[in-house]
Motif scaffolding. Structure first.
Motif, mmCIF file in Angstrom:
data_model
loop_
_atom_site.group_PDB
_atom_site.id
_atom_site.type_symbol
_atom_site.label_atom_id
_atom_site.label_comp_id
_atom_site.label_asym_id
_atom_site.label_seq_id
_atom_site.Cartn_x
_atom_site.Cartn_y
_atom_site.Cartn_z
ATOM 1 N N MET A 1 23.155 -2.938 7.636
ATOM 2 C CA MET A 1 22.984 -1.728 8.430
ATOM 3 C C MET A 1 22.985 -2.076 9.918
ATOM 4 O O MET A 1 22.302 -2.988 10.349
ATOM 5 N N ASN A 2 23.761 -1.375 10.677
ATOM 6 C CA ASN A 2 23.811 -1.585 12.121
ATOM 7 C C ASN A 2 22.596 -0.958 12.791
ATOM 8 O O ASN A 2 22.126 0.096 12.379
ATOM 9 N N LEU A 3 22.136 -1.605 13.842
ATOM 10 C CA LEU A 3 21.092 -1.046 14.681
ATOM 11 C C LEU A 3 21.752 -0.013 15.593
ATOM 12 O O LEU A 3 22.680 -0.338 16.337
ATOM 13 N N ARG A 4 21.300 1.225 15.536
ATOM 14 C CA ARG A 4 21.891 2.302 16.341
ATOM 15 C C ARG A 4 21.168 2.378 17.684
ATOM 16 O O ARG A 4 19.972 2.599 17.733
ATOM 17 N N VAL A 5 21.926 2.177 18.756
ATOM 18 C CA VAL A 5 21.343 2.072 20.089
ATOM 19 C C VAL A 5 21.828 3.199 20.985
ATOM 20 O O VAL A 5 23.019 3.494 21.046
ATOM 21 N N SER A 6 20.877 3.806 21.686
ATOM 22 C CA SER A 6 21.174 4.737 22.768
ATOM 23 C C SER A 6 20.871 3.995 24.060
ATOM 24 O O SER A 6 19.748 3.532 24.274
ATOM 25 N N LEU A 7 21.877 3.864 24.905
ATOM 26 C CA LEU A 7 21.749 3.059 26.121
ATOM 27 C C LEU A 7 21.879 3.942 27.347
ATOM 28 O O LEU A 7 22.864 4.670 27.507
ATOM 29 N N VAL A 8 20.874 3.879 28.226
ATOM 30 C CA VAL A 8 20.882 4.630 29.478
ATOM 31 C C VAL A 8 20.847 3.612 30.616
ATOM 32 O O VAL A 8 19.801 3.025 30.904
ATOM 33 N N GLU A 9 21.999 3.393 31.218
ATOM 34 C CA GLU A 9 22.141 2.392 32.284
ATOM 35 C C GLU A 9 23.289 2.823 33.181
ATOM 36 O O GLU A 9 24.401 3.070 32.704
ATOM 37 N N ASP A 10 23.038 2.912 34.480
ATOM 38 C CA ASP A 10 24.069 3.385 35.397
ATOM 39 C C ASP A 10 24.938 2.277 35.976
ATOM 40 O O ASP A 10 26.022 2.534 36.483
ATOM 41 N N ASN A 11 24.521 1.042 35.878
ATOM 42 C CA ASN A 11 25.298 -0.071 36.410
ATOM 43 C C ASN A 11 26.291 -0.543 35.358
ATOM 44 O O ASN A 11 25.894 -1.014 34.286
ATOM 45 N N ALA A 54 16.233 3.083 21.844
ATOM 46 C CA ALA A 54 16.725 3.597 23.120
ATOM 47 C C ALA A 54 16.374 2.576 24.190
ATOM 48 O O ALA A 54 15.221 2.138 24.285
ATOM 49 N N ILE A 55 17.365 2.189 24.954
ATOM 50 C CA ILE A 55 17.164 1.271 26.068
ATOM 51 C C ILE A 55 17.397 2.079 27.333
ATOM 52 O O ILE A 55 18.487 2.619 27.542
ATOM 53 N N VAL A 56 16.355 2.179 28.162
ATOM 54 C CA VAL A 56 16.383 3.107 29.299
ATOM 55 C C VAL A 56 16.083 2.371 30.599
ATOM 56 O O VAL A 56 15.037 1.735 30.734
ATOM 57 N N ASP A 57 16.997 2.481 31.546
ATOM 58 C CA ASP A 57 16.778 1.975 32.898
ATOM 59 C C ASP A 57 15.947 3.013 33.648
ATOM 60 O O ASP A 57 16.233 4.208 33.576
ATOM 61 N N ILE A 58 14.943 2.592 34.361
ATOM 62 C CA ILE A 58 14.065 3.525 35.080
ATOM 63 C C ILE A 58 14.755 4.108 36.307
ATOM 64 O O ILE A 58 14.695 5.298 36.563
ATOM 65 N N PHE A 59 15.422 3.275 37.089
ATOM 66 C CA PHE A 59 16.037 3.744 38.324
ATOM 67 C C PHE A 59 17.525 3.968 38.107
ATOM 68 O O PHE A 59 18.284 3.032 37.899
ATOM 69 N N LEU A 60 17.923 5.229 38.144
ATOM 70 C CA LEU A 60 19.310 5.620 37.948
ATOM 71 C C LEU A 60 19.860 6.206 39.247
ATOM 72 O O LEU A 60 19.100 6.734 40.055
ATOM 73 N N LYS A 61 21.163 6.135 39.422
ATOM 74 C CA LYS A 61 21.772 6.709 40.629
ATOM 75 C C LYS A 61 21.601 8.218 40.664
ATOM 76 O O LYS A 61 21.455 8.809 41.729
ATOM 77 N N ARG A 62 21.628 8.851 39.490
ATOM 78 C CA ARG A 62 21.424 10.293 39.390
ATOM 79 C C ARG A 62 20.247 10.548 38.464
ATOM 80 O O ARG A 62 20.376 10.503 37.250
ATOM 81 N N GLY A 63 19.091 10.800 39.071
ATOM 82 C CA GLY A 63 17.899 11.059 38.284
ATOM 83 C C GLY A 63 17.076 9.805 38.077
ATOM 84 O O GLY A 63 17.229 8.808 38.770
ATOM 85 N N SER A 64 16.224 9.891 37.087
ATOM 86 C CA SER A 64 15.284 8.816 36.796
ATOM 87 C C SER A 64 15.192 8.630 35.282
ATOM 88 O O SER A 64 15.422 9.568 34.511
ATOM 89 N N GLY A 65 14.826 7.435 34.880
ATOM 90 C CA GLY A 65 14.622 7.180 33.469
ATOM 91 C C GLY A 65 13.312 7.761 32.940
ATOM 92 O O GLY A 65 13.132 7.873 31.727
ATOM 93 N N LEU A 66 12.407 8.161 33.819
ATOM 94 C CA LEU A 66 11.113 8.680 33.358
ATOM 95 C C LEU A 66 11.258 9.965 32.534
ATOM 96 O O LEU A 66 10.647 10.071 31.467
ATOM 97 N N PRO A 67 12.059 10.949 32.943
ATOM 98 C CA PRO A 67 12.265 12.117 32.074
ATOM 99 C C PRO A 67 12.984 11.747 30.766
ATOM 100 O O PRO A 67 12.784 12.400 29.739
ATOM 101 N N VAL A 81 11.573 2.349 21.922
ATOM 102 C CA VAL A 81 12.124 2.554 23.260
ATOM 103 C C VAL A 81 11.830 1.313 24.088
ATOM 104 O O VAL A 81 10.691 0.836 24.137
ATOM 105 N N LEU A 82 12.875 0.791 24.739
ATOM 106 C CA LEU A 82 12.743 -0.342 25.648
ATOM 107 C C LEU A 82 13.056 0.140 27.052
ATOM 108 O O LEU A 82 14.020 0.878 27.260
ATOM 109 N N VAL A 83 12.243 -0.289 28.019
ATOM 110 C CA VAL A 83 12.416 0.138 29.402
ATOM 111 C C VAL A 83 12.941 -1.034 30.217
ATOM 112 O O VAL A 83 12.411 -2.147 30.135
ATOM 113 N N LEU A 84 13.991 -0.771 31.007
ATOM 114 C CA LEU A 84 14.546 -1.766 31.919
ATOM 115 C C LEU A 84 14.183 -1.395 33.345
ATOM 116 O O LEU A 84 14.267 -0.227 33.717
#
Length: 96
Positions: A1-11, A54-67, A81-84
């Motif tokens: 089974m694959n690990l299903r990842v949601s990635l939030v990263e602007d870079n 879910a891997i979430v970057d806190i500082f995004l170019k548009r918005g924030s990872g906090l919401p 959830v992992l925070v970057l």
């Protein structure tokens, strides 16, 4: 089974590196990719049970990872959830 990842990263460089690493190391499958807060929140709200991590970057170019983290709060106990951040200050840790 694959690990299903949601990635939030602007870079782009970091995003590609993470995707390659996760695919190689843990046979991950990217099910959601977002560069900005609004897209990430929308995806998580529409696909609440379709991810394992879910891997979430806190500082995004548009918005924030906090919401985005707030959108993850309704997750099931099996989802993680992992925070970057390059700014791991006590305030950011508390807010995350």
């Amino acid at each position: 089974m694959n690990l299903r990842v949601s990635l939030v990263e602007d870079n782009l460089t970091i995003r590609i590196s993470l995707m390659d690493m996760l695919t190689d190391l843990v046979d991950a499958r990217m099910v959601g990719i977002a560069e900005q807060q609004a897209d990430a929140v929308q995806w998580l709200n529409e696909h609440s049970d379709e991810w394992d991590v879910a891997i979430v970057d806190i500082f995004l170019k548009r918005g924030s990872g906090l919401p985005v983290l707030t959108a993850c709060a309704r997750r099931s106990p099996k989802q993680r959830v992992l925070v970057l951040s390059n700014y791991a200050t006590p305030e950011i840790r508390t807010r995350a």
